[in-house]
Design a protein around this motif. Structure first.
Motif, PDB file in Angstrom:
ATOM      1  N   MET A  80       0.894  -1.270   0.021  1.00  0.00           N
ATOM      2  CA  MET A  80       0.160  -0.050   0.170  1.00  0.00           C
ATOM      3  C   MET A  80       0.959   1.334   0.047  1.00  0.00           C
ATOM      4  O   MET A  80       2.026   1.271   0.468  1.00  0.00           O
ATOM      5  CB  MET A  80      -1.127  -0.183   0.983  1.00  0.00           C
ATOM      6  CG  MET A  80      -0.269   0.513   2.521  1.00  0.00           C
ATOM      7  SD  MET A  80      -1.312   0.485   3.993  1.00  0.00           S
ATOM      8  CE  MET A  80      -1.345  -1.066   4.499  1.00  0.00           C
ATOM      9  N   THR A  81       0.218   2.366  -0.550  1.00  0.00           N
ATOM     10  CA  THR A  81       1.109   3.612  -0.430  1.00  0.00           C
ATOM     11  C   THR A  81       0.432   4.465   0.442  1.00  0.00           C
ATOM     12  O   THR A  81      -1.011   4.698   0.476  1.00  0.00           O
ATOM     13  CB  THR A  81       1.043   4.096  -1.845  1.00  0.00           C
ATOM     14  OG1 THR A  81       1.700   3.355  -2.888  1.00  0.00           O
ATOM     15  CG2 THR A  81       1.567   5.677  -1.667  1.00  0.00           C
ATOM     16  N   ILE A  82       1.225   5.215   1.471  1.00  0.00           N
ATOM     17  CA  ILE A  82       0.577   6.124   2.504  1.00  0.00           C
ATOM     18  C   ILE A  82       1.335   7.179   2.260  1.00  0.00           C
ATOM     19  O   ILE A  82       2.530   7.251   2.130  1.00  0.00           O
ATOM     20  CB  ILE A  82       0.938   5.733   3.836  1.00  0.00           C
ATOM     21  CG1 ILE A  82       0.506   4.254   4.253  1.00  0.00           C
ATOM     22  CG2 ILE A  82       0.353   6.795   5.121  1.00  0.00           C
ATOM     23  CD1 ILE A  82       0.755   3.631   5.501  1.00  0.00           C
ATOM     24  N   LEU A  83       0.365   8.383   1.876  1.00  0.00           N
ATOM     25  CA  LEU A  83       1.071   9.801   1.366  1.00  0.00           C
ATOM     26  C   LEU A  83       0.738  10.772   2.326  1.00  0.00           C
ATOM     27  O   LEU A  83      -0.421  10.872   2.736  1.00  0.00           O
ATOM     28  CB  LEU A  83       0.405   9.913  -0.007  1.00  0.00           C
ATOM     29  CG  LEU A  83       0.839  11.338  -0.476  1.00  0.00           C
ATOM     30  CD1 LEU A  83       2.418  11.501  -0.620  1.00  0.00           C
ATOM     31  CD2 LEU A  83       0.299  11.782  -2.023  1.00  0.00           C
ATOM     32  N   GLU A  84       1.865  11.291   2.833  1.00  0.00           N
ATOM     33  CA  GLU A  84       1.637  12.432   3.744  1.00  0.00           C
ATOM     34  C   GLU A  84       2.421  13.747   3.387  1.00  0.00           C
ATOM     35  O   GLU A  84       3.742  13.941   3.728  1.00  0.00           O
ATOM     36  CB  GLU A  84       1.972  11.854   5.263  1.00  0.00           C
ATOM     37  CG  GLU A  84       1.683  12.672   6.497  1.00  0.00           C
ATOM     38  CD  GLU A  84       1.791  13.821   7.031  1.00  0.00           C
ATOM     39  OE1 GLU A  84       1.951  14.866   6.073  1.00  0.00           O
ATOM     40  OE2 GLU A  84       2.267  14.182   8.029  1.00  0.00           O
ATOM     41  N   GLU A  85       1.667  14.368   2.443  1.00  0.00           N
ATOM     42  CA  GLU A  85       2.227  15.267   1.970  1.00  0.00           C
ATOM     43  C   GLU A  85       2.829  16.391   2.602  1.00  0.00           C
ATOM     44  O   GLU A  85       3.861  17.273   2.312  1.00  0.00           O
ATOM     45  CB  GLU A  85       1.337  15.909   0.785  1.00  0.00           C
ATOM     46  CG  GLU A  85       0.947  15.281  -0.475  1.00  0.00           C
ATOM     47  CD  GLU A  85      -0.288  15.722  -1.139  1.00  0.00           C
ATOM     48  OE1 GLU A  85       0.078  15.697  -2.284  1.00  0.00           O
ATOM     49  OE2 GLU A  85      -1.347  15.938  -0.495  1.00  0.00           O
ATOM     50  N   GLY A  86       2.388  16.611   3.876  1.00  0.00           N
ATOM     51  CA  GLY A  86       2.823  17.737   4.707  1.00  0.00           C
ATOM     52  C   GLY A  86       4.297  17.466   5.328  1.00  0.00           C
ATOM     53  O   GLY A  86       4.792  18.461   5.745  1.00  0.00           O
ATOM     54  N   LEU A  87       4.637  16.127   5.185  1.00  0.00           N
ATOM     55  CA  LEU A  87       5.933  16.047   5.922  1.00  0.00           C
ATOM     56  C   LEU A  87       6.901  16.853   5.267  1.00  0.00           C
ATOM     57  O   LEU A  87       7.729  17.448   5.797  1.00  0.00           O
ATOM     58  CB  LEU A  87       6.233  14.649   5.900  1.00  0.00           C
ATOM     59  CG  LEU A  87       5.864  13.888   6.974  1.00  0.00           C
ATOM     60  CD1 LEU A  87       5.691  12.397   6.609  1.00  0.00           C
ATOM     61  CD2 LEU A  87       6.204  14.165   8.209  1.00  0.00           C
ATOM     62  N   SER A  88       7.080  16.731   3.989  1.00  0.00           N
ATOM     63  CA  SER A  88       8.503  17.453   3.433  1.00  0.00           C
ATOM     64  C   SER A  88       8.307  19.015   3.580  1.00  0.00           C
ATOM     65  O   SER A  88       9.033  19.819   3.645  1.00  0.00           O
ATOM     66  CB  SER A  88       8.499  17.140   1.805  1.00  0.00           C
ATOM     67  OG  SER A  88       7.468  17.322   1.116  1.00  0.00           O
ATOM     68  N   ILE A  89       6.818  19.516   3.277  1.00  0.00           N
ATOM     69  CA  ILE A  89       6.878  20.998   3.476  1.00  0.00           C
ATOM     70  C   ILE A  89       7.163  21.467   4.762  1.00  0.00           C
ATOM     71  O   ILE A  89       7.863  22.564   4.922  1.00  0.00           O
ATOM     72  CB  ILE A  89       5.088  21.295   3.205  1.00  0.00           C
ATOM     73  CG1 ILE A  89       4.862  20.852   1.763  1.00  0.00           C
ATOM     74  CG2 ILE A  89       4.760  22.666   3.640  1.00  0.00           C
ATOM     75  CD1 ILE A  89       3.390  21.025   1.534  1.00  0.00           C
ATOM     76  N   ASP A  90       6.751  20.822   6.014  1.00  0.00           N
ATOM     77  CA  ASP A  90       7.058  21.083   7.281  1.00  0.00           C
ATOM     78  C   ASP A  90       8.535  20.879   7.495  1.00  0.00           C
ATOM     79  O   ASP A  90       9.044  21.710   8.193  1.00  0.00           O
ATOM     80  CB  ASP A  90       6.347  20.284   8.211  1.00  0.00           C
ATOM     81  CG  ASP A  90       4.762  20.502   8.144  1.00  0.00           C
ATOM     82  OD1 ASP A  90       4.398  21.851   7.635  1.00  0.00           O
ATOM     83  OD2 ASP A  90       3.986  19.893   8.666  1.00  0.00           O
ATOM     84  N   ARG A  91       9.055  20.064   6.827  1.00  0.00           N
ATOM     85  CA  ARG A  91      10.513  19.819   7.057  1.00  0.00           C
ATOM     86  C   ARG A  91      11.243  20.844   6.607  1.00  0.00           C
ATOM     87  O   ARG A  91      12.300  21.045   7.205  1.00  0.00           O
ATOM     88  CB  ARG A  91      11.022  18.306   6.505  1.00  0.00           C
ATOM     89  CG  ARG A  91      12.651  17.890   6.573  1.00  0.00           C
ATOM     90  CD  ARG A  91      12.922  17.772   7.987  1.00  0.00           C
ATOM     91  NE  ARG A  91      14.341  17.134   8.241  1.00  0.00           N
ATOM     92  CZ  ARG A  91      15.266  18.187   8.489  1.00  0.00           C
ATOM     93  NH1 ARG A  91      15.074  19.456   8.512  1.00  0.00           N
ATOM     94  NH2 ARG A  91      16.475  17.806   8.617  1.00  0.00           N
ATOM     95  N   GLN A  92      10.964  21.230   5.524  1.00  0.00           N
ATOM     96  CA  GLN A  92      11.534  22.540   4.839  1.00  0.00           C
ATOM     97  C   GLN A  92      11.493  23.769   5.699  1.00  0.00           C
ATOM     98  O   GLN A  92      12.644  24.560   5.530  1.00  0.00           O
ATOM     99  CB  GLN A  92      11.098  22.954   3.520  1.00  0.00           C
ATOM    100  CG  GLN A  92      11.518  22.145   2.425  1.00  0.00           C
ATOM    101  CD  GLN A  92      11.096  22.455   1.092  1.00  0.00           C
ATOM    102  OE1 GLN A  92       9.787  22.750   0.714  1.00  0.00           O
ATOM    103  NE2 GLN A  92      12.011  22.822   0.217  1.00  0.00           N
TER     104      GLN A  92
END
Length: 195
Positions: free
Chosen positions: A1-13
């Motif tokens: 399965m794919t679990i996508l958490e798009e906010g992680l990379s935005i918050d990491r930046q």
């Protein structure tokens, strides 16, 4: 399965450091995947290495960082390893992971990072051709390496074009990671965990 958490990379930046809140989200994602019946977890963002290690330590199933298998493949090519990245925050952590991995394996390999300006912005704008061209151009300027690693999963689609721009062997994370994850799952005969 794919679990996508798009906010992680935005918050990491937004932070030079991996915050406790981001750390907890990574561990939580691994636990979620485990409880959903996964037999292994492969993270695909390179900017969360220590948190992924923590998730792996607490899991009965294999949990992998995106680049650990690619690093092993790089060691087989020689001691001069170049890495191209398109996501700035990923480089320092990946360099640390590479050095730790080299030390653990008794390798004298050294890593040199190259940041490909504008490639990630092109990818986000839907311009995959420009993304790939920028990475290929960056790779063509690398001359003192035995192998070049494309540092993020999102760069793997550029591999064919990059290979036409240089004679230096090119490694991508997905190929190496999938083979290694399969090996670990088969070795971990426990099967999926129910929560």
């Amino acid at each position: 399965m794919t679990i996508l958490e798009e906010g992680l990379s935005i918050d990491r930046q937004k932070s030079d450091d991996l915050t406790l809140a981001l750390w907890d989200r990574i561990v939580g994602l691994a636990k979620y995947a485990e409880c959903a019946g996964s037999q292994g977890v492969l993270f695909t963002c390179s900017a969360f290495g220590e948190a992924i290690e923590d998730a792996a330590d607490g899991s009965p199933i294999p949990v992998m960082k995106p680049n650990e298998a690619m690093f092993d493949a790089a060691f087989a090519h020689g001691d001069r390893v170049a890495m191209i990245t398109t996501f700035g925050p990923a480089a320092a952590g990946m360099e640390d992971e590479f050095r730790a991995s080299a030390a653990a394996r008794g390798s004298k390999a050294q890593i040199t990072s190259h940041f490909c300006e504008g490639a990630l912005d092109a990818k986000r704008d839907g311009d995959d051709l420009k993304h790939d061209q920028l990475i290929a151009k960056c790779a063509s300027q690398v001359t003192d390496a035995d192998v070049i690693m494309l540092g993020q999963f999102s760069m793997a689609g550029a591999a064919d074009q990059v290979r036409t721009a240089t004679r230096i062997p090119i490694l991508t994370s997905p190929e190496a990671a999938i083979h290694e994850m399969r090996r670990r799952i088969e070795k971990n005969a426990k099967g999926p965990v129910s929560c």
